[in-house]
Design a protein around this motif. Structure first.
Motif, PDB file in Angstrom:
ATOM      1  N   SER A  75       0.845  -1.205   0.000  1.00  0.00           N
ATOM      2  CA  SER A  75       0.000   0.000   0.000  1.00  0.00           C
ATOM      3  C   SER A  75       0.874   1.247   0.000  1.00  0.00           C
ATOM      4  CB  SER A  75      -0.919   0.026   1.221  1.00  0.00           C
ATOM      5  OG  SER A  75      -1.818  -1.053   1.178  1.00  0.00           O
ATOM      6  N   GLY A  76       1.892   1.237   0.858  1.00  0.00           N
ATOM      7  CA  GLY A  76       2.797   2.383   0.942  1.00  0.00           C
ATOM      8  C   GLY A  76       3.582   2.560  -0.339  1.00  0.00           C
ATOM      9  N   GLU A  77       4.075   1.455  -0.864  1.00  0.00           N
ATOM     10  CA  GLU A  77       4.893   1.545  -2.076  1.00  0.00           C
ATOM     11  C   GLU A  77       4.085   2.096  -3.252  1.00  0.00           C
ATOM     12  OE1 GLU A  77       7.055  -1.994  -3.279  1.00  0.00           O
ATOM     13  OE2 GLU A  77       7.449  -1.104  -5.248  1.00  0.00           O
ATOM     14  N   LEU A  78       2.850   1.622  -3.389  1.00  0.00           N
ATOM     15  CA  LEU A  78       2.048   2.032  -4.544  1.00  0.00           C
ATOM     16  C   LEU A  78       1.297   3.336  -4.295  1.00  0.00           C
ATOM     17  CD1 LEU A  78       0.496  -1.423  -5.587  1.00  0.00           C
ATOM     18  CD2 LEU A  78       2.572  -0.327  -6.486  1.00  0.00           C
ATOM     19  N   GLY A  79       1.226   3.750  -3.030  1.00  0.00           N
ATOM     20  CA  GLY A  79       0.417   4.921  -2.712  1.00  0.00           C
ATOM     21  C   GLY A  79      -1.061   4.643  -2.920  1.00  0.00           C
ATOM     22  N   PHE A  80      -1.473   3.417  -2.618  1.00  0.00           N
ATOM     23  CA  PHE A  80      -2.853   3.002  -2.881  1.00  0.00           C
ATOM     24  C   PHE A  80      -3.189   1.912  -1.863  1.00  0.00           C
ATOM     25  CE2 PHE A  80      -6.527   1.590  -5.137  1.00  0.00           C
ATOM     26  CZ  PHE A  80      -6.820   2.568  -6.081  1.00  0.00           C
ATOM     27  N   ASN A  81      -4.306   2.055  -1.169  1.00  0.00           N
ATOM     28  CA  ASN A  81      -4.629   1.068  -0.132  1.00  0.00           C
ATOM     29  C   ASN A  81      -5.071  -0.252  -0.758  1.00  0.00           C
ATOM     30  OD1 ASN A  81      -5.393  -0.333   2.112  1.00  0.00           O
ATOM     31  ND2 ASN A  81      -6.688   1.285   2.962  1.00  0.00           N
ATOM     32  N   THR A  82      -4.292  -1.306  -0.526  1.00  0.00           N
ATOM     33  CA  THR A  82      -4.633  -2.618  -1.091  1.00  0.00           C
ATOM     34  C   THR A  82      -5.587  -3.393  -0.178  1.00  0.00           C
ATOM     35  OG1 THR A  82      -2.830  -3.742   0.044  1.00  0.00           O
ATOM     36  CG2 THR A  82      -2.335  -2.805  -2.124  1.00  0.00           C
ATOM     37  N   PHE A  83      -5.865  -2.839   0.992  1.00  0.00           N
ATOM     38  CA  PHE A  83      -6.707  -3.500   1.991  1.00  0.00           C
ATOM     39  C   PHE A  83      -6.155  -4.869   2.394  1.00  0.00           C
ATOM     40  CE2 PHE A  83      -9.498  -0.432  -0.062  1.00  0.00           C
ATOM     41  CZ  PHE A  83      -9.969   0.243   1.039  1.00  0.00           C
ATOM     42  N   PHE A  84      -4.839  -5.006   2.374  1.00  0.00           N
ATOM     43  CA  PHE A  84      -4.226  -6.268   2.820  1.00  0.00           C
ATOM     44  C   PHE A  84      -4.471  -6.399   4.317  1.00  0.00           C
ATOM     45  CE2 PHE A  84      -0.120  -8.671   3.888  1.00  0.00           C
ATOM     46  CZ  PHE A  84      -0.652  -9.899   3.518  1.00  0.00           C
ATOM     47  N   ARG A  85      -5.110  -7.489   4.702  1.00  0.00           N
ATOM     48  CA  ARG A  85      -5.392  -7.718   6.121  1.00  0.00           C
ATOM     49  C   ARG A  85      -4.857  -9.081   6.513  1.00  0.00           C
ATOM     50  NH1 ARG A  85      -9.332  -9.636   9.587  1.00  0.00           N
ATOM     51  NH2 ARG A  85     -10.892 -10.237   8.050  1.00  0.00           N
TER      52      ARG A  85
END
Ligand SMILES: Cc1cc2nc3c(=O)[nH]c(=O)nc-3n(C[C@H](O)[C@H](O)[C@H](O)COP(=O)(O)OP(=O)(O)OC[C@H]3O[C@@H](n4cnc5c(N)ncnc54)[C@H](O)[C@@H]3O)c2cc1C
Lengths: 381, 99
Positions: A75-85
């Motif tokens: 998420s941080g790398e792409l600047g987009f929340n992947t919602f990885f939980r």
């Protein structure tokens, strides 16, 4: 119209987009991704997006472990929340044979740094209150497994790739690929011929059709897998719950829906992705058996997608002898989402430098020319 | 300012659609997954046609060209079963061999 590119990637699924992003990150300039529909129209947009490191073969465990490391910071790398939980994967064990297989691989997983442990029924009940433990003798639990929202991962990669100059053409179907006398390739869509020294074939279940244009035979087969989602419920379920033996899995998404599916060993190979009432019945029975209170939840939608299945249920990665500049990644056999971060990293290394930081020779296409291949016992459905 | 709700099940305002369009999420399939429009209990029976009407009336300049494609791409998404939400209990109790 004729255009030139340094690399043409065929397929705008998670593998094609993450590979394009990684190639751009490694400094490749003129990258074009060709996707016949919208982003995610293939298997990625239809998948459960589960990410697990619990595997039986050393190579699979290592690849999955490296993927999780990337997912943790994606998420941080792409600047987009992947919602990885990371709620973990809970593998329910219902007979001695299964117990032997799962317990037998734990030392290997642990040695490789994957923190899986065996839970007894009391610990299972504490972790997931409400599970029906009749017939369950134990479970394997890895707390760092988890899942994402697949579209968020796709859009994140697409946005980040575009920022690095990658061109993504949607609604653009590749209808031919030709090897040219000078060693480059022509990738044709209805309107444009791209001339490129490098073709990256990541067209999901259609990868073998693209390869066939170049006379390459890939022994994968498409199989429909169905999946369903309930209305959103208050959060109560942390891990993904699966059964290797019964072939089902379910988890609770960030939105609160229960998302899950169940395999069908009688499903014939085909490209069809329609929905069946038989699936719904099988799935409903499996869910109610496993988690009786979910019987009150309502299913709002079911759909289906394809598994691109290889003879050993392991991915086919790399290039092909005699076809310099041609690369593919396919045959993920239902596990291509979780592997995509590491696959993209390794494939982009291979394409730009000719070697990889983790060996993937054992996953090349040529392995099927020789003797028998080894299947991982941890394949679901 | 008054709010206009586009999707009642998922409580999505029309402004969220505009903002998605501005970010380049231009086709219905993608908008559905980006905003959540049409993914709630009614599965789009109330909101999808409204969304389509809006898309058809908007200037394409609103969206990134590559995502918008041609007007033929504005079509209804696949309607997925079940038609109405069904309890898992009710499904599990159904007879296996009903035609
Ligand atoms: C129901 C279901 C559940 C799953 N659950 C999981 C899970 O929990 N975890 C997991 O890791 N995996 C899961 N999978 C598997 C996973 O979805 C796939 O392995 C993965 O998404 C493959 O990604 P890909 O990019 O290789 O292929 P795809 O996502 O299929 O992308 C390939 C793209 O190529 C495009 N394409 C094809 N032909 C052409 C052409 N001629 N020209 C241009 N473009 C073309 C397609 O339109 C498609 O978008 C699941 C799959 C299904 C169906």
């Amino acid at each position: 119209m004729t255009k030139t590119a340094d690399i043409v990637v065929i397929g705008g699924g998670v593998n094609g987009l993450s590979c394009a992003y990684n190639l751009a990150k490694r400094g490749v300039k003129n990258i074009v991704v060709l996707e016949k529909g919208y982003i995610g129209v293939g298997s990625t947009g239809r998948c459960g997006a589960g990410v697990r490191q619990q595997w039986g073969l050393e190579e699979n465990i290592i690849l999955a472990r490296e993927s999780v490391k990337i997912f943790e910071n994606l998420s941080g790398e792409l600047g987009f929340n992947t919602f990885f939980r990371q709620g973990g994967y809970l593998i329910l064990i219902t007979d001695e044979h299964e117990h032997e297989i799962v317990a037998g691989t734990l030392p290997l997983q642990n040695r490789l740094g994957v923190p899986t442990r065996l839970l007894d029924t009391k610990e299972i009940a504490e972790l997931v209150p409400g599970l029906n433990l009749d017939g369950v003798i134990a479970a394997a639990f890895c707390p760092t497994d988890g899942f994402c929202y697949p579209y968020a991962v796709l859009w994140g990669y697409a946005e980040a790739a575009r920022r690095r100059g990658v061109t993504i053409e949607v609604n653009t179907e590749v209808i031919n690929v030709e090897a040219r006398a000078d060693g480059t390739y022509t990738v044709s869509t209805g309107t444009t011929a791209y001339q490129t020294p490098v073709v990256v074939n990541m067209a999901g279940a259609k990868t073998k059709d693209i390869a066939a244009y170049l006379g390459i035979t890939i022994p994968t087969q498409p199989f429909r897998h169905e999946i369903a989602v309930t209305e959103p419920l208050k959060p109560f379920l942390d891990p993904m719950v699966i059964s290797l033996k019964k072939g089902f899995y379910f988890s609770q998404s960030i939105r609160g829906e229960i998302v899950g599916g169940i395999g069908d060993e009688h499903e014939p190979s085909s490209y069809q992705t329609g929905s069946s009432p038989e699936f719904l019945l099988r799935y409903a029975k499996a869910i109610r058996d496993t988690f009786p209170a979910l019987g009150k939840a309502r299913i709002i939608r079911q759909w289906a997608g394809l598994y691109d299945v290889s003879p050993d249920a392991r991915p086919i990665l790399g290039g092909v002898d005699g076809k310099p500049g041609y690369f593919h990644a396919c045959g993920f056999s239902g596990h291509g989402f979780m592997l995509s971060p590491v696959v993209a990293r390794l494939m982009s290394e291979l394409i730009t430098t000719g070697c990889t930081s983790i060996p993937i020779d054992g996953l090349n296409l040529a392995r099927f020319d020789g003797g028998p291949v080894t299947k991982d016992p941890y394949v679901v459905g | 300012m008054a709010k206009t709700i586009l999707c009642h099940c998922e409580d999505i305002e029309i402004d969220e659609l505009y903002s998605a369009l501005e970010q380049g999420y231009g086709d219905l399939e993608t908008l559905k997954r980006y905003t959540g429009i049409g993914t709630g209990k009614c599965q789009g029976k109330c909101c999808i046609v409204q969304t389509l009407r809006l898309l058809a009336s908007l200037q394409t300049s609103h969206t990134r060209e590559s995502m918008m494609g041609d007007p033929d791409l504005i079509h209804l998404p696949t309607i997925r079963p079940p038609v109405l939400p069904m309890r898992i209990d009710d499904i599990a109790d159904m007879e296996e061999d009903t035609p």
